[in-house]
Design a protein around this motif. Structure first.
Motif, PDB file in Angstrom:
ATOM      1  N   GLY A  32      -4.521   1.469  17.587  1.00  0.00           N
ATOM      2  CA  GLY A  32      -3.116   1.748  17.836  1.00  0.00           C
ATOM      3  C   GLY A  32      -2.172   1.357  16.723  1.00  0.00           C
ATOM      4  N   ARG A  33      -2.681   0.902  15.591  1.00  0.00           N
ATOM      5  CA  ARG A  33      -1.811   0.553  14.460  1.00  0.00           C
ATOM      6  C   ARG A  33      -1.473   1.806  13.654  1.00  0.00           C
ATOM      7  NH1 ARG A  33      -4.681  -3.798  10.961  1.00  0.00           N
ATOM      8  NH2 ARG A  33      -6.533  -2.637  11.604  1.00  0.00           N
ATOM      9  N   PHE A  34      -0.274   1.812  13.089  1.00  0.00           N
ATOM     10  CA  PHE A  34       0.145   2.903  12.221  1.00  0.00           C
ATOM     11  C   PHE A  34       0.209   2.396  10.783  1.00  0.00           C
ATOM     12  CE2 PHE A  34       1.549   4.376  16.329  1.00  0.00           C
ATOM     13  CZ  PHE A  34       1.316   5.741  16.285  1.00  0.00           C
ATOM     14  N   LEU A  35      -0.505   3.089   9.899  1.00  0.00           N
ATOM     15  CA  LEU A  35      -0.560   2.709   8.484  1.00  0.00           C
ATOM     16  C   LEU A  35      -0.077   3.886   7.641  1.00  0.00           C
ATOM     17  CD1 LEU A  35      -4.133   1.095   8.512  1.00  0.00           C
ATOM     18  CD2 LEU A  35      -1.940  -0.065   8.839  1.00  0.00           C
ATOM     19  N   ARG A  36       0.816   3.606   6.705  1.00  0.00           N
ATOM     20  CA  ARG A  36       1.352   4.683   5.871  1.00  0.00           C
ATOM     21  C   ARG A  36       0.326   5.073   4.802  1.00  0.00           C
ATOM     22  NH1 ARG A  36       6.132   6.781   5.658  1.00  0.00           N
ATOM     23  NH2 ARG A  36       7.033   5.070   6.878  1.00  0.00           N
ATOM     24  N   LEU A  37       0.140   6.375   4.627  1.00  0.00           N
ATOM     25  CA  LEU A  37      -0.758   6.883   3.603  1.00  0.00           C
ATOM     26  C   LEU A  37      -0.039   6.922   2.254  1.00  0.00           C
ATOM     27  CD1 LEU A  37      -2.420   9.867   5.521  1.00  0.00           C
ATOM     28  CD2 LEU A  37      -3.333   7.563   5.143  1.00  0.00           C
ATOM     29  N   VAL A  38      -0.768   6.597   1.215  1.00  0.00           N
ATOM     30  CA  VAL A  38      -0.214   6.595  -0.138  1.00  0.00           C
ATOM     31  C   VAL A  38      -0.553   7.924  -0.807  1.00  0.00           C
ATOM     32  CG1 VAL A  38      -0.232   5.470  -2.387  1.00  0.00           C
ATOM     33  CG2 VAL A  38      -0.429   4.095  -0.297  1.00  0.00           C
ATOM     34  N   SER A  39       0.478   8.695  -1.103  1.00  0.00           N
ATOM     35  CA  SER A  39       0.341   9.970  -1.835  1.00  0.00           C
ATOM     36  C   SER A  39      -0.755  10.864  -1.271  1.00  0.00           C
ATOM     37  CB  SER A  39       0.075   9.700  -3.323  1.00  0.00           C
ATOM     38  OG  SER A  39       1.091   8.897  -3.879  1.00  0.00           O
ATOM     39  N   PRO A  40      -0.677  11.222   0.011  1.00  0.00           N
ATOM     40  CA  PRO A  40      -1.710  12.111   0.546  1.00  0.00           C
ATOM     41  C   PRO A  40      -1.614  13.496  -0.084  1.00  0.00           C
ATOM     42  CG  PRO A  40       0.101  11.870   2.108  1.00  0.00           C
ATOM     43  CD  PRO A  40       0.357  10.888   1.003  1.00  0.00           C
ATOM     44  N   PRO A  41      -2.722  14.101  -0.477  1.00  0.00           N
ATOM     45  CA  PRO A  41      -2.683  15.434  -1.095  1.00  0.00           C
ATOM     46  C   PRO A  41      -2.276  16.483  -0.075  1.00  0.00           C
ATOM     47  CG  PRO A  41      -4.940  14.755  -0.696  1.00  0.00           C
ATOM     48  CD  PRO A  41      -4.086  13.563  -0.405  1.00  0.00           C
ATOM     49  N   PRO A  42      -1.704  17.586  -0.516  1.00  0.00           N
ATOM     50  CA  PRO A  42      -1.229  18.623   0.410  1.00  0.00           C
ATOM     51  C   PRO A  42      -2.325  19.176   1.324  1.00  0.00           C
ATOM     52  CG  PRO A  42      -0.346  18.991  -1.792  1.00  0.00           C
ATOM     53  CD  PRO A  42      -1.355  17.898  -1.919  1.00  0.00           C
ATOM     54  N   GLY A  43      -3.529  19.247   0.851  1.00  0.00           N
ATOM     55  CA  GLY A  43      -4.593  19.843   1.655  1.00  0.00           C
ATOM     56  C   GLY A  43      -5.366  18.851   2.507  1.00  0.00           C
ATOM     57  N   LEU A  44      -4.807  17.667   2.746  1.00  0.00           N
ATOM     58  CA  LEU A  44      -5.550  16.623   3.467  1.00  0.00           C
ATOM     59  C   LEU A  44      -5.932  17.050   4.881  1.00  0.00           C
ATOM     60  CD1 LEU A  44      -6.705  13.811   3.779  1.00  0.00           C
ATOM     61  CD2 LEU A  44      -4.395  12.994   4.347  1.00  0.00           C
ATOM     62  N   LEU A  45      -4.978  17.624   5.626  1.00  0.00           N
ATOM     63  CA  LEU A  45      -5.278  17.988   7.010  1.00  0.00           C
ATOM     64  C   LEU A  45      -6.367  19.054   7.076  1.00  0.00           C
ATOM     65  CD1 LEU A  45      -1.707  18.036   8.611  1.00  0.00           C
ATOM     66  CD2 LEU A  45      -3.434  16.243   8.707  1.00  0.00           C
ATOM     67  N   ASP A  46      -6.336  19.995   6.141  1.00  0.00           N
ATOM     68  CA  ASP A  46      -7.395  21.004   6.101  1.00  0.00           C
ATOM     69  C   ASP A  46      -8.740  20.362   5.787  1.00  0.00           C
ATOM     70  OD1 ASP A  46      -5.642  23.051   6.682  1.00  0.00           O
ATOM     71  OD2 ASP A  46      -5.248  23.537   4.573  1.00  0.00           O
ATOM     72  N   ALA A  47      -8.735  19.407   4.851  1.00  0.00           N
ATOM     73  CA  ALA A  47      -9.985  18.732   4.496  1.00  0.00           C
ATOM     74  C   ALA A  47     -10.543  17.963   5.683  1.00  0.00           C
ATOM     75  CB  ALA A  47      -9.753  17.795   3.312  1.00  0.00           C
ATOM     76  N   LEU A  48      -9.663  17.297   6.455  1.00  0.00           N
ATOM     77  CA  LEU A  48     -10.107  16.568   7.638  1.00  0.00           C
ATOM     78  C   LEU A  48     -10.684  17.517   8.688  1.00  0.00           C
ATOM     79  CD1 LEU A  48      -7.154  14.029   8.014  1.00  0.00           C
ATOM     80  CD2 LEU A  48      -9.488  13.513   7.259  1.00  0.00           C
ATOM     81  N   ALA A  49     -10.129  18.729   8.743  1.00  0.00           N
ATOM     82  CA  ALA A  49     -10.617  19.721   9.706  1.00  0.00           C
ATOM     83  C   ALA A  49     -11.837  20.470   9.193  1.00  0.00           C
ATOM     84  CB  ALA A  49      -9.499  20.712  10.026  1.00  0.00           C
ATOM     85  N   GLY A  50     -12.284  20.154   7.977  1.00  0.00           N
ATOM     86  CA  GLY A  50     -13.468  20.805   7.421  1.00  0.00           C
ATOM     87  C   GLY A  50     -13.182  22.133   6.761  1.00  0.00           C
ATOM     88  N   ALA A  51     -11.916  22.390   6.416  1.00  0.00           N
ATOM     89  CA  ALA A  51     -11.566  23.678   5.795  1.00  0.00           C
ATOM     90  C   ALA A  51     -10.735  23.433   4.550  1.00  0.00           C
ATOM     91  CB  ALA A  51     -10.790  24.547   6.783  1.00  0.00           C
TER      92      ALA A  51
END
Length: 296
Positions: A32-51
């Motif tokens: 339940g902790r929230f941690l700020r990401l440092v400079s996430p690349p634009p395609g991060l969500l796609d990479a997490l989804a496998g695309a």
């Protein structure tokens, strides 16, 4: 209306990444902790989804994030149930003790099952003679590390508690001792025993007799009682919850553990009443020297 943020699960973990419309990203961990990401690349969500479509930077960031979240979850698991306290023995059978076994295993405990107190003691005795009577994982009596840090027992009827007084010696050997049982429709969870100075099964029962307005009738009924109808779903849930609360406090060496060592928990299902009662240990009475009068 503000655009909805985008969310993706970190594969293999319970964490989620949230990226708002401005590209700011945070990760919510499984605790339940929230941690700020440092400079996430634009395609991060796609990479997490496998695309990720060959986006090497996004894939590398996603893998590093997955490794970090996995490490955090392993640290949390160690806090929840520390490795040195993983060995737990369960005594008894039926749906309630099955539920306790499943929950403990899910939390990371290494659970062994024994049908009754005699079976558990036989395991220890088998190791004491080098396994000549069927073997076992316990060490000989008189020293060394015991095979379990905690023994949890449940009895559906008074007759199933026969021999529990023999298990009252476990705390003096470094094994925590936790018990739950039913008497008719009423349910009890005894204080957890951590050492030989805590009230064991026999002492708790004698304390209950001493506090009863009808001790003779209680003792007579207990000796004659047979198993009652299966416990209701509500009673089952409450007793399992109490056992797991005490077991988890023991595993984590919680500050609440001290109070649990002297607290008898009781559920009267007929009225839905849950109550707690203080129970203190007492020194055993001195043995009678029957030859004293003859010597005088």
């Amino acid at each position: 209306m503000l655009p909805q943020p985008s969310i993706a699960r970190v594969p293999g973990t319970g964490a989620h990444v949230i990226v708002d419309s401005g590209g700011t990203g945070v990760v919510r961990t499984s605790s339940g902790r929230f941690l700020r990401l440092v400079s996430p690349p634009p395609g991060l969500l796609d990479a997490l989804a496998g695309a990720s479509d060959g986006d090497g930077e996004a894939s590398a960031y996603a893998e590093a994030l997955r490794a970090r979240m996995s490490a955090l979850e392993e640290e949390d698991a160690q806090r929840r149930w520390p490795g040195p306290r993983r060995e737990v023995a369960l005594v008894g059978g039926g749906p309630l003790i099955d539920a306790v076994a499943d929950a403990l295993a899910g939390w990371g405990a290494a659970v062994t099952r024994h049908t009754d107190g005699g079976a558990l003691l036989s395991t220890m005795d088998g190791a004491a003679d080098g396994g000549r009577r069927g073997g076992g994982t316990a060490v000989p009596r008189g020293g060394g590390t015991r095979p379990w840090g905690l023994v949890v027992a449940y009895a559906d009827s008074p007759v199933e508690r026969v021999g529990w007084d023999r298990l009252d010696t476990l705390p003096s050997q470094g094994v925590a001792w936790l018990r739950a049982y039913r008497e008719g429709e009423n349910c009890f969870v005894d204080p957890i025993c951590l050492d030989g100075d805590d009230p064991g099964a026999e002492q708790v029962y004698r304390r209950r007799l001493a506090a009863s307005f009808t001790p003779r009738e209680l003792d007579t009924w207990r000796r004659a009682a047979v198993a009652a109808a299966p416990a209701s779903a509500a009673a089952h849930t409450l007793v399992v919850s109490r056992l797991l609360t005490l077991a988890l406090a023991w595993a984590q060496e919680s500050d609440a553990l001290e109070g649990y060592r002297t607290t008898l928990w009781k559920l009267v299902t007929a009225t839905g009443t849950v109550s707690e009662h203080p129970v203190l240990a007492y020194d055993p009475p001195s043995s009678v020297d029957r030859g004293a009068r003859r010597r005088v």
